[in-house]
Design a protein around this motif. Structure first.
Motif, PDB file in Angstrom:
ATOM      1  N   ASN A  85     -73.809  27.039  44.423  1.00 20.77           N
ATOM      2  CA  ASN A  85     -74.849  27.006  43.305  1.00 20.77           C
ATOM      3  C   ASN A  85     -75.350  25.711  42.882  1.00 20.77           C
ATOM      4  N   LEU A  86     -76.567  25.331  43.632  1.00 26.27           N
ATOM      5  CA  LEU A  86     -77.228  24.158  42.911  1.00 26.27           C
ATOM      6  C   LEU A  86     -78.586  24.444  42.368  1.00 26.27           C
ATOM      7  N   ARG A 116     -71.200  15.135  44.988  1.00 25.77           N
ATOM      8  CA  ARG A 116     -71.504  14.739  43.725  1.00 25.77           C
ATOM      9  C   ARG A 116     -71.253  15.962  42.842  1.00 25.77           C
ATOM     10  N   ARG A 117     -71.496  17.064  43.207  1.00 27.43           N
ATOM     11  CA  ARG A 117     -71.206  18.381  42.289  1.00 27.43           C
ATOM     12  C   ARG A 117     -69.611  18.239  42.243  1.00 27.43           C
ATOM     13  N   ALA A 118     -69.067  18.137  43.387  1.00 25.57           N
ATOM     14  CA  ALA A 118     -67.399  18.067  43.230  1.00 25.57           C
ATOM     15  C   ALA A 118     -67.057  17.046  42.293  1.00 25.57           C
ATOM     16  N   SER A 119     -67.334  15.978  42.378  1.00 23.78           N
ATOM     17  CA  SER A 119     -67.105  15.039  41.381  1.00 23.78           C
ATOM     18  C   SER A 119     -67.367  15.115  39.992  1.00 23.78           C
ATOM     19  N   GLU A 120     -68.260  16.257  39.581  1.00 23.56           N
ATOM     20  CA  GLU A 120     -68.628  16.576  38.279  1.00 23.56           C
ATOM     21  C   GLU A 120     -67.749  17.847  37.929  1.00 23.56           C
ATOM     22  N   LEU A 121     -67.375  18.579  38.812  1.00 23.10           N
ATOM     23  CA  LEU A 121     -66.283  19.506  38.420  1.00 23.10           C
ATOM     24  C   LEU A 121     -65.033  18.863  37.941  1.00 23.10           C
ATOM     25  N   ASP A 122     -64.390  18.027  38.744  1.00 27.00           N
ATOM     26  CA  ASP A 122     -63.125  17.373  38.269  1.00 27.00           C
ATOM     27  C   ASP A 122     -63.400  15.924  38.760  1.00 27.00           C
ATOM     28  N   PRO A 123     -63.740  14.921  37.477  1.00 28.32           N
ATOM     29  CA  PRO A 123     -63.895  13.618  37.777  1.00 28.32           C
ATOM     30  C   PRO A 123     -62.573  12.814  38.065  1.00 28.32           C
ATOM     31  N   VAL A 170     -55.197  35.882  53.044  1.00 29.20           N
ATOM     32  CA  VAL A 170     -56.328  36.347  52.156  1.00 29.20           C
ATOM     33  C   VAL A 170     -56.031  37.622  51.660  1.00 29.20           C
ATOM     34  N   GLN A 171     -55.403  38.415  52.629  1.00 25.39           N
ATOM     35  CA  GLN A 171     -55.243  39.750  52.117  1.00 25.39           C
ATOM     36  C   GLN A 171     -54.163  39.900  51.106  1.00 25.39           C
ATOM     37  N   ALA A 172     -53.255  38.985  51.143  1.00 18.97           N
ATOM     38  CA  ALA A 172     -51.872  38.992  50.168  1.00 18.97           C
ATOM     39  C   ALA A 172     -52.604  38.394  48.731  1.00 18.97           C
ATOM     40  N   SER A 173     -53.461  37.496  48.818  1.00 19.88           N
ATOM     41  CA  SER A 173     -54.144  36.696  47.674  1.00 19.88           C
ATOM     42  C   SER A 173     -55.691  36.577  48.185  1.00 19.88           C
ATOM     43  N   PRO A 174     -56.486  37.621  47.483  1.00 21.95           N
ATOM     44  CA  PRO A 174     -57.855  37.392  48.174  1.00 21.95           C
ATOM     45  C   PRO A 174     -58.539  36.362  47.415  1.00 21.95           C
ATOM     46  N   LYS A 175     -58.225  35.861  46.100  1.00 24.45           N
ATOM     47  CA  LYS A 175     -58.817  34.777  45.531  1.00 24.45           C
ATOM     48  C   LYS A 175     -58.139  33.513  45.669  1.00 24.45           C
ATOM     49  N   ASN A 176     -57.133  33.521  46.402  1.00 21.45           N
ATOM     50  CA  ASN A 176     -56.419  32.202  46.406  1.00 21.45           C
ATOM     51  C   ASN A 176     -57.233  31.119  47.290  1.00 21.45           C
ATOM     52  N   ARG A 177     -57.691  29.984  46.460  1.00 18.54           N
ATOM     53  CA  ARG A 177     -58.594  29.035  47.058  1.00 18.54           C
ATOM     54  C   ARG A 177     -58.105  28.151  48.135  1.00 18.54           C
ATOM     55  N   PHE A 178     -56.739  28.162  48.272  1.00 16.83           N
ATOM     56  CA  PHE A 178     -55.981  27.253  49.378  1.00 16.83           C
ATOM     57  C   PHE A 178     -56.209  28.109  50.859  1.00 16.83           C
ATOM     58  N   ALA A 179     -55.899  29.307  50.531  1.00 18.05           N
ATOM     59  CA  ALA A 179     -56.116  30.330  51.618  1.00 18.05           C
ATOM     60  C   ALA A 179     -57.428  30.057  52.275  1.00 18.05           C
ATOM     61  N   ILE A 239     -67.246  30.921  50.661  1.00 18.49           N
ATOM     62  CA  ILE A 239     -66.500  32.211  50.239  1.00 18.49           C
ATOM     63  C   ILE A 239     -65.579  31.847  48.948  1.00 18.49           C
ATOM     64  N   GLY A 240     -64.752  30.713  49.602  1.00 19.61           N
ATOM     65  CA  GLY A 240     -63.897  30.105  48.437  1.00 19.61           C
ATOM     66  C   GLY A 240     -64.384  29.747  47.520  1.00 19.61           C
ATOM     67  N   HIS A 241     -65.724  28.957  47.520  1.00 14.73           N
ATOM     68  CA  HIS A 241     -66.243  28.305  46.525  1.00 14.73           C
ATOM     69  C   HIS A 241     -66.781  29.364  45.329  1.00 14.73           C
ATOM     70  N   VAL A 242     -67.259  30.321  45.793  1.00 16.22           N
ATOM     71  CA  VAL A 242     -68.017  31.435  45.123  1.00 16.22           C
ATOM     72  C   VAL A 242     -66.669  32.167  44.179  1.00 16.22           C
ATOM     73  N   LEU A 243     -65.450  32.273  44.850  1.00 19.56           N
ATOM     74  CA  LEU A 243     -64.393  32.934  44.054  1.00 19.56           C
ATOM     75  C   LEU A 243     -63.718  31.815  43.316  1.00 19.56           C
ATOM     76  N   ASN A 244     -63.805  30.557  43.431  1.00 22.86           N
ATOM     77  CA  ASN A 244     -63.182  29.468  42.762  1.00 22.86           C
ATOM     78  C   ASN A 244     -64.345  28.270  42.334  1.00 22.86           C
ATOM     79  N   PRO A 245     -65.344  28.615  41.326  1.00 18.63           N
ATOM     80  CA  PRO A 245     -66.286  27.747  41.387  1.00 18.63           C
ATOM     81  C   PRO A 245     -65.824  26.382  40.417  1.00 18.63           C
ATOM     82  N   ARG A 246     -64.620  26.392  40.178  1.00 20.16           N
ATOM     83  CA  ARG A 246     -64.524  25.167  39.269  1.00 20.16           C
ATOM     84  C   ARG A 246     -63.300  24.359  40.319  1.00 20.16           C
ATOM     85  N   ASP A 247     -63.117  24.771  41.423  1.00 19.09           N
ATOM     86  CA  ASP A 247     -62.326  23.831  42.322  1.00 19.09           C
ATOM     87  C   ASP A 247     -63.215  22.806  43.419  1.00 19.09           C
ATOM     88  N   PRO A 248     -63.084  21.438  43.279  1.00 23.50           N
ATOM     89  CA  PRO A 248     -63.473  20.430  43.722  1.00 23.50           C
ATOM     90  C   PRO A 248     -63.297  20.319  45.229  1.00 23.50           C
TER      91      PRO A 248
END
Length: 632
Positions: free
Chosen positions: A615-616, A408-415, A343-352, A375-384
């Motif tokens: 965010n709901l 349900r929210r995850a399925s809406e982000l990427d059906p 996470v220090q190498a890539s602070p916004k990396n969703r996989f980390a 934290i990962g969701h806040v940094l990557n709100p479009r990742d299901p």
């Protein structure tokens, strides 16, 4: 209307007007009433009251003619006035028609030397510039290509695939020799599972670039490998390396193909060539390290992981793959330090953030795992994927209602993300909603029935039908799952157990023998084959698979039970008792090795740790919180 006529060399008014001009009569000219004035500055034509004019002739005045004879045709300003003859003087006009072409010779020579309008000369002099302007209008500047590619990429990230396709098609029309639009368009079509169209795009790209673009060859090879055309994929990878021997993705992709086919020696040879021609590369080192770890040579694997991180310290994938090795060896403090480095190498990396959160939840640190996933969701709100894992975590330790909202929210982000539908279906089955679970499984298979996720979906659906008593349907689903992934140990053993429960021991033993006969000896664990790619698209049992690497070992059940105990909090955490590796020593599971997560969020990411939430909308969140309270 004024006709400018060059003057003669003599500046005198007499010479200026000493020439004759003939206006040839035509059908249209004869209808125009005119009055012509000839002076030093030129000729002026004015309207007249008369309605018919056939000829107007200005005779050259003779030097012998007296001023009295010229006076009727000269106005007060000394300008010679040519008037149309009256009707009663028609006979005089007809007499003057005998010599209609009396033009001053000097004026004629000047007119030839200085033409008023020459279209041929103008076109010939500006033909090259006009052609250049036309070409510029047809083909925009090169900078527009970069802007269009960026625009298409942005639209694709927003799932506006149609608009992105239109932009890329225009780019191909304007710049057919550039390979980037073909690659981008092919990837967008692949995301929409339009594989045939993507293949056509890659083929046209190779033809347009005359086979010199390695990126198109490599993308085409990956597509063919995905479709199961292994021989064709090998040919395309070979073409990519011929087009550019320094194209590291071609060597790496070809090596992964050979690993999946069990050709480890061939894969090592390809990876060695990649290092030879491309130099130090973190992905090649990472794949070699995974091969060494699979073979049980862990020190060599650690050395190669270290080389990968030295090659690129910002490579988050290398740190995460190394962390997986330490998790397999149950060296949790070392794994945690590697996650911190990731996470220090890539602070916004969703996989980390995702894998770290899953790891912490898996060893019993549920609150810390929940916080990392948020934290990962806040940094990557479009990742299901982050919401999927968070939903499963909430279902395990909180309530089904909150988990259902997150899924349900995850399925809406990427059906089109299959694992979300599979996880949701699994949860509904566990809640007793069998009909809803079948619908969700069917929805997942409608996206793509040929992927690894589809194989897992069929296996889970088969278990559902088995528990429901539909044994024939369960057998068909297990068979369909094995047609997609014949290396699935879980599916083979589940089918064998079904036959065992029905009292058919011979059939169960036959199924087990079939598995051991057809399995690939070298590739007995997909985790080490694909490495980091496994955690990009996790299935519903991500937590269990992440900590369960030896699926075919004899102590598989014991390790799985221990993992589940860790997840349920039934077993005390032992990570503080584990000897640290060369990466670090003993540490506390809650605080880590001195890594201040809250300070890191404030300084590097400008986030308030106390406000990291999913965010709901307020009504839905309140409803599910009430459900959580009642369920508890």
């Amino acid at each position: 209307m004024h006709f400018l006529v060059p003057t003669s060399s003599s500046p005198s008014p007499t010479n200026a007007s000493s020439f004759s001009t003939l206006f040839l009569a035509s059908d249209n000219l004869c209808k125009l009433p005119t009055k012509i004035h000839i002076g030093i500055n030129g000729i002026s034509i004015h309207s007249s009251k008369h309605t018919s004019l056939c000829h107007a002739v200005v005779d050259r005045p003779s030097s012998n003619v007296s001023s009295q004879n010229e006076s009727p045709d000269v106005d007060a300003e000394g300008v010679l006035v040519v008037r149309r003859p009256l009707l009663e003087k028609e006979s005089n006009v007809e007499k003057e028609k005998t010599y209609p072409a009396k033009i001053d010779a000097g004026l004629s020579k000047i007119a030839k030397k200085m033409p008023i309008f020459e279209p041929e000369r103008s076109e010939s002099s500006s033909s090259s510039s006009a052609a250049a302007v036309a070409r510029a209008q047809e083909k925009p500047l090169a900078v527009n290509l970069d802007l269009s590619l960026y625009r298409a990429k942005f639209l694709a990230r927003s799932f506006k695939y149609k608009d992105a396709e239109k932009i890329l098609e225009k780019c191909i029309a304007y710049w057919p020799e550039d390979g980037r639009p073909y690659v981008a368009l092919g990837k967008i079509l692949t995301k929409q599972t339009k594989l045939s169209e993507a293949r056509i795009v890659y083929e046209k790209g190779c033809q347009a670039t005359q086979g010199e673009n390695a990126y198109i060859w490599q993308c085409w090879a990956v597509l063919e490998n995905r479709l199961g055309n292994v021989r064709r994929a090998r040919e395309l990878f070979d073409a990519a390396t011929v087009a550019d021997k320094k194209h590291v993705a071609a060597w790496h992709g070809w090596a992964n193909l050979e690993i999946k086919q069990g050709n480890i020696s061939k894969a090592r040879n390809l990876l060695a060539k990649g290092l030879k021609f491309c130099g130090r590369n973190e992905y090649i080192y990472q794949t070699l390290a995974l091969l060494e770890a699979k073979a049980g040579r862990y020190e060599q694997a650690r050395y190669l992981f270290k080389q990968a991180t030295i090659s690129n310290s910002k490579s988050c994938a290398s740190w995460l793959a190394w962390a997986q090795l330490e998790i397999q060896q149950e060296r949790f403090p070392a794994a945690r330090k590697l996650f911190e480095r990731a996470v220090q190498a890539s602070p916004k990396n969703r996989f980390a953030w995702h894998v770290w959160g899953v790891f912490e939840a898996g060893i019993g640190n549920v609150e810390r795992g929940r916080k990392l996933l948020k934290i990962g969701h806040v940094l990557n709100p479009r990742d299901p994927v982050l919401l999927q894992s968070l939903g499963l975590l909430e279902y395990k330790h909180s309530s089904a209602n909150l988990a259902r909202a997150l899924l349900r929210r995850a399925s809406e982000l990427d059906p089109r993300h299959q694992p979300v539908w599979i996880a949701w279906g699994w949860m509904e089955w566990k809640e007793g909603n069998t009909t809803t679970a079948r619908e969700l499984y069917q929805r997942a298979l409608s996206i793509d029935a040929s992927t690894e996720s589809a194989a897992r979906c069929l296996q889970a659906w088969g278990v559902l039908e088995q528990r429901a008593g539909n044994l024939s349907a369960a057998r068909r689903l297990f068979r369909s799952s094995l047609n997609i992934n014949s290396q699935s140990y879980v599916t083979w053993m589940t089918w064998a157990q079904l036959e065992e429960d029905q009292g058919d021991s011979d059939r169960a033993e036959e199924i087990r023998n079939l598995y051991f006969q057809q399995r690939t000896e070298v590739v007995d664990d997909a985790t080490w084959v694909t490495g980091f790619l496994d955690i990009i698209d996790p299935a519903l049992d991500t937590v269990k698979r992440l900590l369960n690497f030896g699926q075919n070992s004899e102590n598989n059940n014991n390790r799985l039970n221990e993992t589940l105990k860790y997840m349920g909090g039934a077993k005390e955490s032992q990570s503080s008792q584990v000897q640290g590796s060369s990466v670090g020593g003993r540490e506390d599971t809650e605080t880590g090795s001195g890594f201040n997560l809250d300070a890191f969020l404030r300084e590097k990411l400008s986030l308030d740790p106390s406000k990291v939430e999913v965010n709901l909308d307020s009504q839905r969140l309140g409803r599910f919180i009430r459900g959580k309270t009642s369920g508890a």
